[in-house]
Write a protein that holds these residues in place. Structure first.
Motif, PDB file in Angstrom:
ATOM      1  N   LYS A 135       0.828  -1.206   0.000  1.00 37.12           N
ATOM      2  CA  LYS A 135       0.000   0.000   0.000  1.00 37.12           C
ATOM      3  C   LYS A 135       0.863   1.256   0.000  1.00 37.12           C
ATOM      4  O   LYS A 135       0.595   2.219  -0.740  1.00 37.12           O
ATOM      5  CB  LYS A 135      -0.931  -0.017   1.214  1.00 37.12           C
ATOM      6  N   GLU A 136       1.915   1.245   0.797  1.00 40.56           N
ATOM      7  CA  GLU A 136       2.813   2.400   0.856  1.00 40.56           C
ATOM      8  C   GLU A 136       3.469   2.648  -0.495  1.00 40.56           C
ATOM      9  O   GLU A 136       3.580   3.799  -0.951  1.00 40.56           O
ATOM     10  CB  GLU A 136       3.879   2.165   1.930  1.00 40.56           C
ATOM     11  N   LYS A 137       3.886   1.589  -1.170  1.00 40.86           N
ATOM     12  CA  LYS A 137       4.517   1.730  -2.488  1.00 40.86           C
ATOM     13  C   LYS A 137       3.518   2.261  -3.514  1.00 40.86           C
ATOM     14  O   LYS A 137       3.874   3.098  -4.360  1.00 40.86           O
ATOM     15  CB  LYS A 137       5.078   0.386  -2.947  1.00 40.86           C
ATOM     16  N   PHE A 138       2.272   1.777  -3.450  1.00 40.20           N
ATOM     17  CA  PHE A 138       1.257   2.238  -4.391  1.00 40.20           C
ATOM     18  C   PHE A 138       0.943   3.715  -4.162  1.00 40.20           C
ATOM     19  O   PHE A 138       0.764   4.476  -5.115  1.00 40.20           O
ATOM     20  CB  PHE A 138      -0.011   1.393  -4.245  1.00 40.20           C
ATOM     21  N   ILE A 139       0.862   4.122  -2.905  1.00 39.22           N
ATOM     22  CA  ILE A 139       0.569   5.525  -2.594  1.00 39.22           C
ATOM     23  C   ILE A 139       1.704   6.425  -3.068  1.00 39.22           C
ATOM     24  O   ILE A 139       1.474   7.497  -3.652  1.00 39.22           O
ATOM     25  CB  ILE A 139       0.314   5.698  -1.075  1.00 39.22           C
ATOM     26  N   LEU A 140       2.946   6.005  -2.857  1.00 38.75           N
ATOM     27  CA  LEU A 140       4.101   6.806  -3.271  1.00 38.75           C
ATOM     28  C   LEU A 140       4.139   6.997  -4.786  1.00 38.75           C
ATOM     29  O   LEU A 140       4.484   8.069  -5.282  1.00 38.75           O
ATOM     30  CB  LEU A 140       5.398   6.148  -2.784  1.00 38.75           C
ATOM     31  N   LEU A 182       3.885 -10.481 -17.548  1.00 39.77           N
ATOM     32  CA  LEU A 182       4.012  -9.035 -17.666  1.00 39.77           C
ATOM     33  C   LEU A 182       5.142  -8.532 -16.770  1.00 39.77           C
ATOM     34  O   LEU A 182       5.525  -9.167 -15.788  1.00 39.77           O
ATOM     35  CB  LEU A 182       2.692  -8.361 -17.275  1.00 39.77           C
ATOM     36  N   ASP A 183       5.665  -7.366 -17.118  1.00 32.61           N
ATOM     37  CA  ASP A 183       6.774  -6.776 -16.378  1.00 32.61           C
ATOM     38  C   ASP A 183       6.226  -5.777 -15.357  1.00 32.61           C
ATOM     39  O   ASP A 183       5.711  -4.728 -15.724  1.00 32.61           O
ATOM     40  CB  ASP A 183       7.712  -6.070 -17.366  1.00 32.61           C
ATOM     41  N   TYR A 184       6.317  -6.118 -14.096  1.00 33.14           N
ATOM     42  CA  TYR A 184       5.852  -5.208 -13.032  1.00 33.14           C
ATOM     43  C   TYR A 184       6.783  -5.321 -11.840  1.00 33.14           C
ATOM     44  O   TYR A 184       7.532  -6.293 -11.687  1.00 33.14           O
ATOM     45  CB  TYR A 184       4.404  -5.526 -12.640  1.00 33.14           C
ATOM     46  N   ASP A 185       6.713  -4.313 -10.970  1.00 27.86           N
ATOM     47  CA  ASP A 185       7.503  -4.325  -9.738  1.00 27.86           C
ATOM     48  C   ASP A 185       6.668  -4.778  -8.545  1.00 27.86           C
ATOM     49  O   ASP A 185       7.168  -5.493  -7.671  1.00 27.86           O
ATOM     50  CB  ASP A 185       8.065  -2.930  -9.446  1.00 27.86           C
ATOM     51  N   ASN A 186       5.421  -4.330  -8.493  1.00 30.41           N
ATOM     52  CA  ASN A 186       4.543  -4.626  -7.363  1.00 30.41           C
ATOM     53  C   ASN A 186       3.168  -5.040  -7.864  1.00 30.41           C
ATOM     54  O   ASN A 186       2.656  -4.459  -8.827  1.00 30.41           O
ATOM     55  CB  ASN A 186       4.393  -3.393  -6.459  1.00 30.41           C
ATOM     56  N   ILE A 187       2.587  -6.032  -7.196  1.00 27.44           N
ATOM     57  CA  ILE A 187       1.242  -6.462  -7.575  1.00 27.44           C
ATOM     58  C   ILE A 187       0.423  -6.753  -6.323  1.00 27.44           C
ATOM     59  O   ILE A 187       0.895  -7.425  -5.393  1.00 27.44           O
ATOM     60  CB  ILE A 187       1.276  -7.682  -8.519  1.00 27.44           C
ATOM     61  N   LEU A 188      -0.780  -6.199  -6.303  1.00 24.96           N
ATOM     62  CA  LEU A 188      -1.743  -6.454  -5.230  1.00 24.96           C
ATOM     63  C   LEU A 188      -2.866  -7.290  -5.824  1.00 24.96           C
ATOM     64  O   LEU A 188      -3.518  -6.870  -6.790  1.00 24.96           O
ATOM     65  CB  LEU A 188      -2.305  -5.140  -4.686  1.00 24.96           C
ATOM     66  N   LYS A 189      -3.086  -8.468  -5.254  1.00 28.82           N
ATOM     67  CA  LYS A 189      -4.108  -9.371  -5.768  1.00 28.82           C
ATOM     68  C   LYS A 189      -5.317  -9.379  -4.834  1.00 28.82           C
ATOM     69  O   LYS A 189      -5.191  -9.661  -3.641  1.00 28.82           O
ATOM     70  CB  LYS A 189      -3.547 -10.792  -5.923  1.00 28.82           C
ATOM     71  N   ILE A 190      -6.478  -9.055  -5.408  1.00 32.50           N
ATOM     72  CA  ILE A 190      -7.729  -8.981  -4.650  1.00 32.50           C
ATOM     73  C   ILE A 190      -8.696 -10.016  -5.206  1.00 32.50           C
ATOM     74  O   ILE A 190      -8.990 -10.015  -6.406  1.00 32.50           O
ATOM     75  CB  ILE A 190      -8.353  -7.575  -4.752  1.00 32.50           C
ATOM     76  N   GLY A 191      -9.166 -10.917  -4.351  1.00 29.09           N
ATOM     77  CA  GLY A 191     -10.031 -12.003  -4.799  1.00 29.09           C
ATOM     78  C   GLY A 191     -11.409 -11.955  -4.153  1.00 29.09           C
ATOM     79  O   GLY A 191     -11.525 -11.793  -2.936  1.00 29.09           O
ATOM     80  N   PHE A 192     -12.432 -12.100  -4.973  1.00 28.58           N
ATOM     81  CA  PHE A 192     -13.804 -12.213  -4.481  1.00 28.58           C
ATOM     82  C   PHE A 192     -14.122 -13.690  -4.250  1.00 28.58           C
ATOM     83  O   PHE A 192     -14.152 -14.480  -5.194  1.00 28.58           O
ATOM     84  CB  PHE A 192     -14.797 -11.618  -5.482  1.00 28.58           C
ATOM     85  N   LEU A 193     -14.338 -14.048  -3.013  1.00 21.65           N
ATOM     86  CA  LEU A 193     -14.760 -15.408  -2.650  1.00 21.65           C
ATOM     87  C   LEU A 193     -16.246 -15.325  -2.347  1.00 21.65           C
ATOM     88  O   LEU A 193     -16.659 -14.982  -1.236  1.00 21.65           O
ATOM     89  CB  LEU A 193     -13.963 -15.910  -1.442  1.00 21.65           C
TER      90      LEU A 193
END
Length: 283
Positions: A17-22, A236-247
């Motif tokens: 979250k901190e990385k995404f906000i920055l 894909l080329d990325y540095d950070n990934i946040l995975k959100i799953g609907f159960l």
């Protein structure tokens, strides 16, 4: 109020979250499934499994289609959800299912007008704050890729979004395709098929107009509802990934598995609130 989301690893989530906000919106890309992810799984107390299921349940095509489609579903869905099989073992069966069902749709007279009927079905209900999320992302020029294995194809997904004013400039749809004749009749489902277990970054890279929109963006948010969806950014080329799953159902039996693959698990067919609130913090 009880939260209907579970954070799998609080420390990892806080760091992400901190990385995404920055980095903010300029470095962000969203990849999302469609059925049961952007849309509700349960409507009026009944399960709505997918766009294609509406063709089957509402008898939109010729007599006999629904019975044959249901037989295919019964045969192959059991394999799709069989935890004793690896993804590699399941893939050949999914390829066969998508191929057989695609030919059945062609033989049953699928027409573009049928896709329009699907898109306006009252059984298609988008989660609250999904539109608001898309609008916020569009305002900040963030690509939102819808990566769907829908048997009804990309035009049905686009039609659904358009009918609800959700097909915004930043929304990019990748799904199965059909060839159509001059009368709007489907004549072929185009290979390669996109199914539950091959949805990945390869499908995005192969579509250069879409891929060009995300080159250089290094923070990804992935949103899905199945364990197969958690692989949508692979390649894909990325540095950070946040995975959100609907159960959406069977939480007691599936939660631990989802926590292994998703950073955040949203339970009980809840709304898009967590996603929207997270995005607002980047603003």
């Amino acid at each position: 109020m009880v939260n209907n989301f579970i954070i799998s690893n609080e420390k990892k989530f806080s760091e992400l979250k901190e990385k995404f906000i920055l980095s903010g919106f300029s470095n962000l890309c969203i990849i999302s499934d469609f059925d049961r992810t952007m849309t509700k799984c349960f409507v009026g107390g009944k399960m709505v499994s997918s766009l294609i299921s509406i063709l089957r349940s509402e008898n939109m095509l010729v007599s006999g289609y629904s019975e044959k489609a249901q037989a295919l579903f019964k045969k192959y869905h059991a394999i799709e959800v069989d935890d004793s099989l690896s993804i590699g073992e399941k893939i050949p069966f999914m390829e066969t299912w998508w191929g057989e069902h695609g030919q059945l749709l062609v033989d049953s007279g699928l027409n573009r007008k049928d896709l329009e009927k699907i898109s306006t079905s009252p059984d298609i209900v988008f989660r609250k704050n999904c539109l608001e999320s898309l609008s916020l992302l569009n305002l900040n020029s963030v690509p939102f890729i819808v990566l769907s294995a829908s048997g009804a194809g990309d035009e049905s997904v686009i039609s659904c979004l358009k009918s609800r004013d959700m097909y915004l400039d930043n929304v990019l749809v990748i799904s199965n395709k059909y060839l159509w004749d001059d009368f709007g009749n489907a004549v072929e489902r185009v290979k390669p098929y996109i199914h539950t277990f091959n949805k990945s970054g390869v499908s995005i890279i192969e579509r250069k107009p879409v891929y060009s929109k995300i080159i250089g963006r290094k923070n990804f948010i992935l949103i899905g509802d199945s364990l197969g969806d958690c692989h949508m950014a692979e390649g894909l080329d990325y540095d950070n990934i946040l995975k959100i799953g609907f159960l959406n159902s069977d939480v007691e039996n599936k939660l631990e598995s989802y926590k292994l693959y998703y950073d955040v698990v949203i339970t009980n067919d809840c709304e898009f609130n967590f996603v929207y609130n997270f995005l607002k913090e980047l603003n």
